[in-house]
Design a protein around this motif. Structure first.
Motif, short mmCIF file in Angstrom:
data_model
loop_
_atom_site.label_atom_id
_atom_site.label_comp_id
_atom_site.label_asym_id
_atom_site.label_seq_id
_atom_site.Cartn_x
_atom_site.Cartn_y
_atom_site.Cartn_z
N GLU A 64 0.82 -1.21 0.00
CA GLU A 64 0.00 0.00 0.00
C GLU A 64 0.86 1.26 0.00
O GLU A 64 0.50 2.26 -0.61
N ARG A 65 1.96 1.19 0.73
CA ARG A 65 2.81 2.37 0.82
C ARG A 65 3.40 2.73 -0.55
O ARG A 65 3.52 3.90 -0.88
N LEU A 66 3.74 1.72 -1.34
CA LEU A 66 4.28 2.01 -2.67
C LEU A 66 3.18 2.56 -3.57
O LEU A 66 3.45 3.42 -4.42
N LYS A 67 1.96 2.08 -3.37
CA LYS A 67 0.83 2.63 -4.14
C LYS A 67 0.67 4.11 -3.83
O LYS A 67 0.38 4.92 -4.69
N LYS A 68 0.83 4.44 -2.56
CA LYS A 68 0.72 5.86 -2.16
C LYS A 68 1.85 6.67 -2.83
O LYS A 68 1.62 7.79 -3.26
N ALA A 69 3.04 6.06 -2.90
CA ALA A 69 4.16 6.75 -3.56
C ALA A 69 3.80 7.07 -5.00
O ALA A 69 4.08 8.18 -5.49
N ALA A 70 3.18 6.12 -5.68
CA ALA A 70 2.77 6.36 -7.07
C ALA A 70 1.72 7.46 -7.12
O ALA A 70 1.78 8.35 -7.98
N ALA A 71 0.77 7.41 -6.17
CA ALA A 71 -0.28 8.43 -6.13
C ALA A 71 0.31 9.81 -5.87
O ALA A 71 -0.26 10.83 -6.30
N MET A 72 1.44 9.86 -5.15
CA MET A 72 2.07 11.15 -4.87
C MET A 72 2.97 11.61 -6.01
O MET A 72 3.60 12.66 -5.94
N GLY A 73 3.05 10.79 -7.06
CA GLY A 73 3.73 11.25 -8.27
C GLY A 73 5.14 10.73 -8.48
O GLY A 73 5.84 11.20 -9.38
N PHE A 74 5.57 9.77 -7.66
CA PHE A 74 6.92 9.24 -7.84
C PHE A 74 6.89 8.01 -8.74
O PHE A 74 5.91 7.27 -8.77
#
Ligand SMILES: [Zn+2]
Ligand SMILES: [Zn+2]
Length: 366
Positions: free
Chosen positions: A223-233
Protein backbone atom coordinates in the motif's frame (compact mmCIF):
# COMPACT_ATOMS: atom_id res chain seq x y z
CA UNK A 1 1.00 56.43 25.73
CA UNK A 2 0.73 52.91 24.39
CA UNK A 3 -2.64 51.31 23.79
CA UNK A 4 -3.53 48.55 26.22
CA UNK A 5 -3.00 45.12 24.70
CA UNK A 6 -4.14 41.69 25.75
CA UNK A 7 -1.78 40.40 28.41
CA UNK A 8 0.50 37.67 27.08
CA UNK A 9 0.47 34.35 28.92
CA UNK A 10 2.71 34.67 31.95
CA UNK A 11 4.33 32.28 34.36
CA UNK A 12 1.58 32.97 36.93
CA UNK A 13 -0.98 31.35 34.64
CA UNK A 14 1.04 28.19 34.22
CA UNK A 15 0.02 25.12 36.18
CA UNK A 16 2.45 23.54 38.64
CA UNK A 17 2.01 20.06 37.22
CA UNK A 18 1.32 18.49 33.83
CA UNK A 19 0.39 15.20 32.24
CA UNK A 20 3.32 13.31 30.73
CA UNK A 21 4.11 9.95 29.16
CA UNK A 22 6.60 8.45 31.61
CA UNK A 23 8.58 5.37 30.63
CA UNK A 24 9.20 3.28 33.74
CA UNK A 25 11.17 0.48 32.05
CA UNK A 26 11.35 -1.37 28.73
CA UNK A 27 7.83 -1.85 27.30
CA UNK A 28 6.22 0.03 30.20
CA UNK A 29 4.79 3.50 30.48
CA UNK A 30 2.37 5.44 32.65
CA UNK A 31 0.54 8.70 32.13
CA UNK A 32 1.69 10.61 35.22
CA UNK A 33 1.18 14.01 36.72
CA UNK A 34 4.68 15.55 37.00
CA UNK A 35 6.04 19.05 37.74
CA UNK A 36 6.10 21.54 34.85
CA UNK A 37 9.82 22.13 34.15
CA UNK A 38 11.46 25.55 34.52
CA UNK A 39 13.44 27.06 31.62
CA UNK A 40 17.09 27.82 32.43
CA UNK A 41 19.42 30.30 30.69
CA UNK A 42 18.91 30.32 26.90
CA UNK A 43 15.99 27.92 27.21
CA UNK A 44 12.26 28.24 26.59
CA UNK A 45 9.29 26.47 28.14
CA UNK A 46 6.76 25.46 25.50
CA UNK A 47 3.18 24.25 25.63
CA UNK A 48 3.20 21.18 23.41
CA UNK A 49 0.61 21.06 20.64
CA UNK A 50 1.53 17.80 18.93
CA UNK A 51 4.26 15.16 18.90
CA UNK A 52 4.98 12.69 16.09
CA UNK A 53 6.02 9.14 16.85
CA UNK A 54 9.05 7.85 14.98
CA UNK A 55 10.90 4.55 14.69
CA UNK A 56 13.44 5.67 17.29
CA UNK A 57 10.63 6.23 19.82
CA UNK A 58 9.59 2.65 19.27
CA UNK A 59 13.13 1.37 19.83
CA UNK A 60 13.49 3.53 22.95
CA UNK A 61 10.17 2.16 24.23
CA UNK A 62 11.38 -1.39 23.68
CA UNK A 63 14.58 -0.68 25.61
CA UNK A 64 16.87 -1.32 22.62
CA UNK A 65 19.50 1.16 23.87
CA UNK A 66 20.00 0.28 27.55
CA UNK A 67 21.87 2.93 29.55
CA UNK A 68 22.05 5.25 26.55
CA UNK A 69 18.50 6.16 25.41
CA UNK A 70 17.31 6.70 28.10
CA UNK A 71 20.18 6.69 30.58
CA UNK A 72 17.74 5.87 33.37
CA UNK A 73 14.06 5.56 34.23
CA UNK A 74 11.63 7.23 34.75
CA UNK A 75 11.94 9.05 31.42
CA UNK A 76 9.71 11.23 29.21
CA UNK A 77 10.24 10.43 25.48
CA UNK A 78 9.20 12.41 22.37
CA UNK A 79 11.39 14.51 20.08
CA UNK A 80 9.38 15.48 16.96
CA UNK A 81 7.03 18.16 18.18
CA UNK A 82 5.40 21.54 17.77
CA UNK A 83 4.22 24.00 20.39
CA UNK A 84 4.05 27.56 21.65
CA UNK A 85 6.56 29.34 23.88
CA UNK A 86 4.95 30.14 27.25
CA UNK A 87 8.01 31.21 29.25
CA UNK A 88 11.37 32.59 28.15
CA UNK A 89 14.48 31.69 30.16
CA UNK A 90 17.20 34.24 31.08
CA UNK A 91 19.06 35.57 28.04
CA UNK A 92 16.81 34.12 25.35
CA UNK A 93 14.83 37.34 24.95
CA UNK A 94 17.94 39.11 23.66
CA UNK A 95 17.87 36.74 20.68
CA UNK A 96 14.26 37.54 19.89
CA UNK A 97 12.42 34.79 21.74
CA UNK A 98 9.00 35.79 23.04
CA UNK A 99 6.01 34.24 24.76
CA UNK A 100 3.61 33.21 22.00
CA UNK A 101 6.26 32.16 19.46
CA UNK A 102 5.10 29.08 17.52
CA UNK A 103 7.91 26.58 17.24
CA UNK A 104 8.93 23.25 15.77
CA UNK A 105 11.27 21.28 18.01
CA UNK A 106 14.14 18.92 17.30
CA UNK A 107 16.31 16.75 19.47
CA UNK A 108 20.00 17.77 19.25
CA UNK A 109 21.36 20.72 21.21
CA UNK A 110 25.15 20.75 20.83
CA UNK A 111 27.50 22.21 23.43
CA UNK A 112 28.45 25.10 21.12
CA UNK A 113 32.10 24.92 22.21
CA UNK A 114 33.68 21.85 20.60
CA UNK A 115 35.20 21.94 17.13
CA UNK A 116 32.32 20.05 15.55
CA UNK A 117 29.76 22.42 17.05
CA UNK A 118 31.84 25.42 15.99
CA UNK A 119 31.95 24.17 12.39
CA UNK A 120 28.21 23.54 12.28
CA UNK A 121 28.27 19.78 12.79
CA UNK A 122 26.60 19.89 16.19
CA UNK A 123 24.99 16.52 15.50
CA UNK A 124 28.50 15.16 16.09
CA UNK A 125 29.13 17.16 19.30
CA UNK A 126 32.17 15.93 21.18
CA UNK A 127 30.36 16.40 24.48
CA UNK A 128 27.47 14.18 23.45
CA UNK A 129 25.62 12.90 26.49
CA UNK A 130 27.10 15.41 28.94
CA UNK A 131 24.26 17.46 30.42
CA UNK A 132 23.86 20.35 30.91
CA UNK A 133 26.29 21.28 28.11
CA UNK A 134 24.68 18.89 25.64
CA UNK A 135 21.13 17.60 25.20
CA UNK A 136 19.38 15.18 22.99
CA UNK A 137 15.77 15.66 23.94
CA UNK A 138 13.54 12.62 23.96
CA UNK A 139 16.59 10.36 23.72
CA UNK A 140 18.43 10.96 27.01
CA UNK A 141 17.17 14.44 27.97
CA UNK A 142 13.50 14.84 28.92
CA UNK A 143 11.31 14.87 25.82
CA UNK A 144 8.08 16.37 24.55
CA UNK A 145 5.48 13.67 25.21
CA UNK A 146 4.00 15.95 27.86
CA UNK A 147 1.85 19.04 28.14
CA UNK A 148 4.97 21.22 28.49
CA UNK A 149 8.61 20.84 27.55
CA UNK A 150 11.80 22.85 28.09
CA UNK A 151 14.23 23.11 25.17
CA UNK A 152 17.41 25.04 24.47
CA UNK A 153 16.80 27.79 21.94
CA UNK A 154 19.31 25.87 19.79
CA UNK A 155 16.67 23.22 19.16
CA UNK A 156 13.46 25.16 18.56
CA UNK A 157 12.64 26.90 15.29
CA UNK A 158 10.02 29.55 14.63
CA UNK A 159 7.26 28.42 12.31
CA UNK A 160 5.89 30.57 9.47
CA UNK A 161 2.39 31.86 10.35
CA UNK A 162 0.82 30.14 7.33
CA UNK A 163 1.88 26.68 8.50
CA UNK A 164 -0.58 24.80 10.69
CA UNK A 165 0.93 24.42 14.17
CA UNK A 166 0.37 20.65 14.43
CA UNK A 167 2.40 20.12 11.23
CA UNK A 168 5.40 21.47 13.10
CA UNK A 169 5.70 17.96 14.52
CA UNK A 170 6.70 16.81 11.02
CA UNK A 171 9.55 19.27 10.56
CA UNK A 172 12.17 17.19 12.41
CA UNK A 173 11.67 14.14 10.16
CA UNK A 174 11.51 16.32 7.05
CA UNK A 175 14.76 18.04 8.00
CA UNK A 176 16.53 14.69 8.37
CA UNK A 177 15.28 13.82 4.87
CA UNK A 178 16.70 17.11 3.60
CA UNK A 179 20.06 16.47 5.29
CA UNK A 180 20.19 13.00 3.69
CA UNK A 181 19.82 14.34 0.15
CA UNK A 182 22.26 17.18 0.84
CA UNK A 183 24.81 14.64 2.08
CA UNK A 184 24.41 12.73 -1.20
CA UNK A 185 25.12 15.96 -3.13
CA UNK A 186 22.25 15.83 -5.59
CA UNK A 187 22.88 17.98 -8.67
CA UNK A 188 20.21 19.15 -11.13
CA UNK A 189 18.90 16.42 -13.39
CA UNK A 190 20.13 13.50 -11.30
CA UNK A 191 18.22 10.25 -11.20
CA UNK A 192 17.66 9.55 -7.50
CA UNK A 193 16.52 6.27 -6.02
CA UNK A 194 14.86 6.32 -2.61
CA UNK A 195 14.92 2.91 -0.97
CA UNK A 196 11.93 2.43 1.33
CA UNK A 197 8.40 3.83 0.99
CA UNK A 198 7.76 4.84 4.61
CA UNK A 199 7.31 8.42 5.88
CA UNK A 200 11.06 9.09 5.63
CA UNK A 201 11.02 7.76 2.06
CA UNK A 202 8.25 10.13 0.97
CA UNK A 203 9.94 13.12 2.58
CA UNK A 204 13.32 12.17 1.11
CA UNK A 205 11.79 11.86 -2.36
CA UNK A 206 10.24 15.34 -2.10
CA UNK A 207 13.54 16.76 -0.83
CA UNK A 208 15.38 15.13 -3.76
CA UNK A 209 13.07 16.93 -6.20
CA UNK A 210 13.44 20.17 -4.25
CA UNK A 211 17.21 19.95 -4.69
CA UNK A 212 16.89 19.45 -8.43
CA UNK A 213 16.67 15.72 -9.07
CA UNK A 214 15.30 15.10 -12.56
CA UNK A 215 13.70 11.80 -11.64
CA UNK A 216 12.92 10.13 -8.32
CA UNK A 217 12.34 6.38 -8.25
CA UNK A 218 11.04 4.91 -5.02
CA UNK A 219 11.46 1.23 -4.22
CA UNK A 220 9.19 -0.60 -1.81
CA UNK A 221 6.03 -2.67 -1.79
CA UNK A 222 2.36 -2.84 -0.91
CA UNK A 223 0.00 0.00 0.00
CA UNK A 224 2.81 2.37 0.82
CA UNK A 225 4.28 2.01 -2.67
CA UNK A 226 0.83 2.63 -4.14
CA UNK A 227 0.72 5.86 -2.16
CA UNK A 228 4.16 6.75 -3.56
CA UNK A 229 2.77 6.36 -7.07
CA UNK A 230 -0.28 8.43 -6.13
CA UNK A 231 2.07 11.15 -4.87
CA UNK A 232 3.73 11.25 -8.27
CA UNK A 233 6.92 9.24 -7.84
CA UNK A 234 8.15 6.51 -10.16
CA UNK A 235 7.93 3.22 -8.27
CA UNK A 236 9.66 -0.15 -8.29
CA UNK A 237 8.09 -3.03 -6.36
CA UNK A 238 10.83 -5.32 -5.06
CA UNK A 239 8.33 -8.17 -4.95
CA UNK A 240 8.09 -8.06 -8.75
CA UNK A 241 11.76 -8.94 -9.24
CA UNK A 242 15.26 -7.57 -8.65
CA UNK A 243 14.86 -3.81 -7.98
CA UNK A 244 18.45 -3.18 -9.08
CA UNK A 245 17.73 -4.62 -12.52
CA UNK A 246 14.46 -2.68 -12.68
CA UNK A 247 16.26 0.62 -12.01
CA UNK A 248 18.98 -0.20 -14.56
CA UNK A 249 16.34 -1.06 -17.16
CA UNK A 250 14.86 2.43 -16.70
CA UNK A 251 18.21 4.23 -16.90
CA UNK A 252 19.73 2.92 -20.14
CA UNK A 253 21.42 0.13 -18.19
CA UNK A 254 23.51 2.64 -16.19
CA UNK A 255 21.77 2.99 -12.83
CA UNK A 256 21.04 6.00 -10.64
CA UNK A 257 23.34 8.94 -9.84
CA UNK A 258 22.20 9.01 -6.25
CA UNK A 259 20.47 6.63 -3.83
CA UNK A 260 19.19 7.24 -0.32
CA UNK A 261 18.46 4.29 1.94
CA UNK A 262 15.68 5.06 4.40
CA UNK A 263 14.93 1.48 5.42
CA UNK A 264 18.10 0.47 7.27
CA UNK A 265 18.12 -3.24 6.53
CA UNK A 266 20.85 -5.43 5.06
CA UNK A 267 18.95 -5.68 1.77
CA UNK A 268 18.10 -1.99 1.56
CA UNK A 269 21.72 -0.91 2.16
CA UNK A 270 22.97 -3.23 -0.59
CA UNK A 271 20.19 -2.11 -2.90
CA UNK A 272 21.14 1.56 -2.39
CA UNK A 273 24.73 0.81 -3.42
CA UNK A 274 23.97 -1.60 -6.24
CA UNK A 275 21.47 0.66 -8.03
CA UNK A 276 24.21 3.27 -8.55
CA UNK A 277 25.97 4.00 -11.80
CA UNK A 278 29.75 4.56 -11.89
CA UNK A 279 30.67 7.52 -9.69
CA UNK A 280 27.36 7.32 -7.84
CA UNK A 281 26.66 8.54 -4.28
CA UNK A 282 24.58 6.89 -1.59
CA UNK A 283 23.48 8.13 1.82
CA UNK A 284 21.97 6.19 4.68
CA UNK A 285 19.45 7.28 7.29
CA UNK A 286 18.69 3.85 8.74
CA UNK A 287 20.95 1.68 10.88
CA UNK A 288 20.85 -2.04 10.09
CA UNK A 289 20.60 -4.30 13.13
CA UNK A 290 22.96 -6.80 11.52
CA UNK A 291 26.38 -6.45 9.84
CA UNK A 292 26.23 -5.76 6.09
CA UNK A 293 28.94 -7.17 3.76
CA UNK A 294 29.64 -4.26 1.39
CA UNK A 295 30.35 -4.80 -2.35
CA UNK A 296 33.90 -3.43 -2.11
CA UNK A 297 34.82 -4.20 -5.73
CA UNK A 298 32.07 -1.88 -6.93
CA UNK A 299 32.73 0.76 -4.26
CA UNK A 300 36.46 0.96 -5.08
CA UNK A 301 36.51 0.44 -8.83
CA UNK A 302 33.47 2.62 -9.55
CA UNK A 303 34.39 5.34 -7.03
CA UNK A 304 31.13 5.05 -5.14
CA UNK A 305 30.72 7.60 -2.33
CA UNK A 306 28.91 6.52 0.84
CA UNK A 307 27.52 9.02 3.38
CA UNK A 308 26.21 8.36 6.87
CA UNK A 309 23.39 10.65 7.96
CA UNK A 310 22.94 11.57 11.58
CA UNK A 311 19.98 13.78 12.42
CA UNK A 312 19.52 17.19 10.84
CA UNK A 313 22.25 19.78 11.51
CA UNK A 314 21.01 23.23 10.46
CA UNK A 315 18.31 21.70 8.25
CA UNK A 316 15.22 22.72 10.27
CA UNK A 317 15.29 26.32 9.04
CA UNK A 318 16.09 25.13 5.52
CA UNK A 319 13.20 22.70 5.25
CA UNK A 320 10.53 24.97 6.78
CA UNK A 321 10.11 27.12 3.63
CA UNK A 322 10.04 23.97 1.48
CA UNK A 323 7.16 22.67 3.61
CA UNK A 324 5.34 26.02 3.55
CA UNK A 325 5.57 26.23 -0.24
CA UNK A 326 4.28 22.67 -0.61
CA UNK A 327 7.41 21.27 -2.23
CA UNK A 328 7.95 18.99 0.76
CA UNK A 329 4.55 17.51 1.61
CA UNK A 330 3.93 16.64 5.25
CA UNK A 331 0.17 16.91 5.75
CA UNK A 332 -0.38 13.89 3.48
CA UNK A 333 1.68 11.73 5.81
CA UNK A 334 -0.25 12.38 9.04
CA UNK A 335 -2.70 9.49 9.20
CA UNK A 336 -3.64 9.26 12.90
CA UNK A 337 -3.98 11.59 15.91
CA UNK A 338 -4.44 10.42 19.53
CA UNK A 339 -4.78 12.14 22.91
CA UNK A 340 -1.85 11.65 25.31
CA UNK A 341 -3.85 9.18 27.41
CA UNK A 342 -3.83 6.81 24.41
CA UNK A 343 -0.07 6.85 23.94
CA UNK A 344 0.03 3.05 24.03
CA UNK A 345 -2.54 2.77 21.27
CA UNK A 346 -0.75 5.44 19.24
CA UNK A 347 2.53 3.54 19.51
CA UNK A 348 0.88 0.28 18.51
CA UNK A 349 -0.89 1.91 15.55
CA UNK A 350 2.46 3.25 14.34
CA UNK A 351 4.40 0.03 14.98
CA UNK A 352 1.89 -2.32 13.36
CA UNK A 353 0.95 0.15 10.61
CA UNK A 354 -2.70 -0.26 11.58
CA UNK A 355 -5.14 1.31 9.06
CA UNK A 356 -2.29 2.34 6.77
CA UNK A 357 -0.55 4.35 9.50
CA UNK A 358 2.33 6.52 8.33
CA UNK A 359 2.88 9.32 10.83
CA UNK A 360 0.98 9.12 14.13
CA UNK A 361 0.63 12.24 16.29
CA UNK A 362 -0.29 12.63 19.93
CA UNK A 363 -1.79 15.86 21.22
CA UNK A 364 -0.87 16.33 24.90
CA UNK A 365 -3.18 19.31 25.45
CA UNK A 366 -6.22 17.85 23.67
ZN1 LIG B 1 12.56 10.81 15.19
ZN1 LIG C 1 29.84 20.33 20.88
Amino acid sequence: MTAPTAAPPTAELLPATMKAVVLTGPHHHEIREVPVPEPGPMEVLCKVDSVAICGTDLHIYEGMFPGRWPKRYPFIPGHEWAGVVVKVGPGAEALGWRVGDRVAGTSHAGCGFCRNCMTGRYNLCELYGQEPLHHQYGHYSQGADAQYVVHSIKSVFKMPPELDLSLGAMVDTASIALHSVKRARIVPGDVAVVVGSGPMGFLTADCAYALGAGRVIMTGSGERLKKAAAMGFETVDYRDGDPVEAVKARTDGKGAHVAIDTAGTRDSVLQAINVLRKGGRASFTGIPAEPVPLPMQKIVLEEIDLFGVRANPNAMEEVLPLITSGRVRVKELVTHIFPIEEYGRALETFAKRIDGALKVLIRPNG
